[in-house]
Design a protein around this motif. Sequence first.
Motif, PDB file in Angstrom:
ATOM      1  N   ALA A   1     -11.328 -13.871 -18.472  1.00 44.57           N
ATOM      2  CA  ALA A   1     -11.783 -14.845 -17.470  1.00 44.57           C
ATOM      3  C   ALA A   1     -10.627 -15.577 -16.797  1.00 44.57           C
ATOM      4  O   ALA A   1     -10.633 -15.770 -15.574  1.00 44.57           O
ATOM      5  CB  ALA A   1     -12.733 -15.854 -18.125  1.00 44.57           C
ATOM      6  N   ASN A   2      -9.622 -15.991 -17.564  1.00 46.62           N
ATOM      7  CA  ASN A   2      -8.486 -16.718 -16.980  1.00 46.62           C
ATOM      8  C   ASN A   2      -7.642 -15.806 -16.100  1.00 46.62           C
ATOM      9  O   ASN A   2      -7.196 -16.213 -15.018  1.00 46.62           O
ATOM     10  CB  ASN A   2      -7.620 -17.323 -18.087  1.00 46.62           C
TER      11      ASN A   2
ATOM     12  N   ARG B   1      -4.072 -15.279 -21.976  1.00 44.96           N
ATOM     13  CA  ARG B   1      -3.438 -16.532 -22.430  1.00 44.96           C
ATOM     14  C   ARG B   1      -2.343 -16.955 -21.465  1.00 44.96           C
ATOM     15  O   ARG B   1      -2.216 -18.130 -21.115  1.00 44.96           O
ATOM     16  CB  ARG B   1      -2.850 -16.357 -23.841  1.00 44.96           C
ATOM     17  N   ALA B   2      -1.540 -15.983 -21.052  1.00 50.37           N
ATOM     18  CA  ALA B   2      -0.450 -16.282 -20.116  1.00 50.37           C
ATOM     19  C   ALA B   2      -1.002 -16.820 -18.807  1.00 50.37           C
ATOM     20  O   ALA B   2      -0.467 -17.786 -18.239  1.00 50.37           O
ATOM     21  CB  ALA B   2       0.387 -15.025 -19.863  1.00 50.37           C
ATOM     22  N   ALA B   3      -2.088 -16.220 -18.318  1.00 48.14           N
ATOM     23  CA  ALA B   3      -2.700 -16.683 -17.070  1.00 48.14           C
ATOM     24  C   ALA B   3      -3.192 -18.122 -17.206  1.00 48.14           C
ATOM     25  O   ALA B   3      -3.015 -18.945 -16.295  1.00 48.14           O
ATOM     26  CB  ALA B   3      -3.855 -15.759 -16.678  1.00 48.14           C
ATOM     27  N   GLU B   4      -3.795 -18.438 -18.353  1.00 48.23           N
ATOM     28  CA  GLU B   4      -4.313 -19.782 -18.580  1.00 48.23           C
ATOM     29  C   GLU B   4      -3.176 -20.809 -18.608  1.00 48.23           C
ATOM     30  O   GLU B   4      -3.234 -21.851 -17.943  1.00 48.23           O
ATOM     31  CB  GLU B   4      -5.087 -19.824 -19.904  1.00 48.23           C
TER      32      GLU B   4
ATOM     33  N   ALA C   1      -1.376 -21.019 -15.111  1.00 51.78           N
ATOM     34  CA  ALA C   1      -2.189 -21.759 -14.149  1.00 51.78           C
ATOM     35  C   ALA C   1      -2.146 -23.257 -14.440  1.00 51.78           C
ATOM     36  O   ALA C   1      -2.032 -24.083 -13.521  1.00 51.78           O
ATOM     37  CB  ALA C   1      -3.625 -21.258 -14.182  1.00 51.78           C
ATOM     38  N   ALA C   2      -2.219 -23.621 -15.714  1.00 54.18           N
ATOM     39  CA  ALA C   2      -2.189 -25.039 -16.085  1.00 54.18           C
ATOM     40  C   ALA C   2      -0.857 -25.666 -15.658  1.00 54.18           C
ATOM     41  O   ALA C   2      -0.825 -26.801 -15.142  1.00 54.18           O
ATOM     42  CB  ALA C   2      -2.385 -25.191 -17.594  1.00 54.18           C
ATOM     43  N   TYR C   3       0.232 -24.934 -15.855  1.00 52.77           N
ATOM     44  CA  TYR C   3       1.542 -25.456 -15.459  1.00 52.77           C
ATOM     45  C   TYR C   3       1.624 -25.628 -13.940  1.00 52.77           C
ATOM     46  O   TYR C   3       2.073 -26.665 -13.436  1.00 52.77           O
ATOM     47  CB  TYR C   3       2.662 -24.534 -15.942  1.00 52.77           C
ATOM     48  N   VAL C   4       1.152 -24.619 -13.200  1.00 51.36           N
ATOM     49  CA  VAL C   4       1.200 -24.691 -11.732  1.00 51.36           C
ATOM     50  C   VAL C   4       0.355 -25.866 -11.230  1.00 51.36           C
ATOM     51  O   VAL C   4       0.741 -26.566 -10.284  1.00 51.36           O
ATOM     52  CB  VAL C   4       0.732 -23.356 -11.096  1.00 51.36           C
ATOM     53  N   LYS C   5      -0.773 -26.120 -11.881  1.00 51.08           N
ATOM     54  CA  LYS C   5      -1.621 -27.250 -11.457  1.00 51.08           C
ATOM     55  C   LYS C   5      -0.911 -28.590 -11.644  1.00 51.08           C
ATOM     56  O   LYS C   5      -1.089 -29.518 -10.835  1.00 51.08           O
ATOM     57  CB  LYS C   5      -2.943 -27.235 -12.231  1.00 51.08           C
TER      58      LYS C   5
ATOM     59  N   THR D   1       1.060 -18.868  -6.116  1.00 52.36           N
ATOM     60  CA  THR D   1       2.297 -19.204  -6.830  1.00 52.36           C
ATOM     61  C   THR D   1       2.575 -18.188  -7.936  1.00 52.36           C
ATOM     62  O   THR D   1       3.713 -17.736  -8.111  1.00 52.36           O
ATOM     63  CB  THR D   1       2.199 -20.622  -7.428  1.00 52.36           C
ATOM     64  N   ILE D   2       1.541 -17.814  -8.682  1.00 51.96           N
ATOM     65  CA  ILE D   2       1.726 -16.843  -9.771  1.00 51.96           C
ATOM     66  C   ILE D   2       2.167 -15.496  -9.225  1.00 51.96           C
ATOM     67  O   ILE D   2       3.101 -14.868  -9.750  1.00 51.96           O
ATOM     68  CB  ILE D   2       0.433 -16.711 -10.604  1.00 51.96           C
TER      69      ILE D   2
END
Length: 422
Positions: A98-99, A210-213, A216-220, A257-258
């Motif tokens: 999902a992430n 996990r990496a995507a989650e 994404a949290a860091y980019v936010k 960004t990713i």
Amino acid sequence: MGYPFRMTAIPDFLRIDPETRRVSLDGRNPAFYSDPNRVYGLLHQHCPTFFWEEQRQWFFTGYDRVNFLLRDRRFGRQILHVASREELGLPEPEAHLANFDLAERHSLLEIEPPEHTRLRTLVNRAFVSRHIEKLRPEITELAERLIDAFDGQGRVELLSAFADIIPVTMIARMIGIPDEMGPQLLKWSHAYVGMYMFKRSREDEHAADRAAEEFAAYVKTLIAERRREPREDLLTHMIHTEHKGQYLTDDELVSTTIVLLNAGHEATVHQIGNSVRVILESGLSPAELFRDEAATERTVEETLRLCAPVHIFQRWALEDAEIDGVSLKRGDKVSLILAAANLDPKKFSDPLVFKPDRQEGQNLSFGAGIHFCIGAPLARLELNTVLPILFRRLPGLKLAGMPTVKDVYHFHGLERLDLTWG
């Protein structure tokens, strides 16, 4: 890399049936991914358009065919904008991804117009050559500083000490991410792109999610910071610039960004290693190969042609079509082997030979059409800048043993690259 092209013997690990155009090949066989060019040569010889049985998909290797399909609007990077999963018989998204799926939903690599046009327009200005060229002094300073750290040692593992660091540092600085985040960005990126590799396992999928989650949290957190305190960086530009009255949403900002971070360094890391290896194995004089700017550009383009870092680009058939006698239905997925197109003997003479003075046409290593790699000017600038510096600073550079190729097909890069000099 410099063996003759005209081969007739097909190795045991490859089965080609030219009549049915069916090919059997284990993409995880080291005999293949360590030297894919040998197989591509045989495919051009016997079956340039083929059905890869293990991948259950049609593949195209001919230069003209691949170049055409990259631009053919009957094919796209996504399909669900024109048909439903139910219509196409596609399975529902998997919960454990999902992430990852959310991060990919607005990726420049995965979307079609008009969304693609809007996102690319907002980002493109930062990557045009005249803007990118301003980074040359910064790239030069970084390369020189990294070499300063090991030039007195007489030997180095080039990927970890040099190739890994330059591309991730430069793309992170452009976006507005501090240098010290480089190692963490590399970890996230390596896990994330595991989703695109033939060796992908369930464990790889969980690692990518996990990496995507976390990514994404860091980019936010960065997005929130730039909204409070805008800076002169690409992330601020993407947040505050509108296109036809619309701004990017947070999800679009995260996806963009990713993809810029991943695409902005992953392939260039591989290509620095691949290029150094090809040059050293060629036996040609680095001083001659990099004698001036024009010679340097030709050398870099020839290494990109001969050992592209990304080998496959997939497309969905958006409507029924016939390509090279293959009948495709809407919803079929096809693969274009960019690296094999670069070795088409109808386009390039002695295609498996490193000939930096050749002038036979543009390689397809960065793709073509609307999904042409947005980071190509940056990657080319990095390669054209750091390779001459490396060979100038380390005279007598040579391989310290046979390099091992990573089991990461359809990417192509080295596990490590041990060098000596002096």
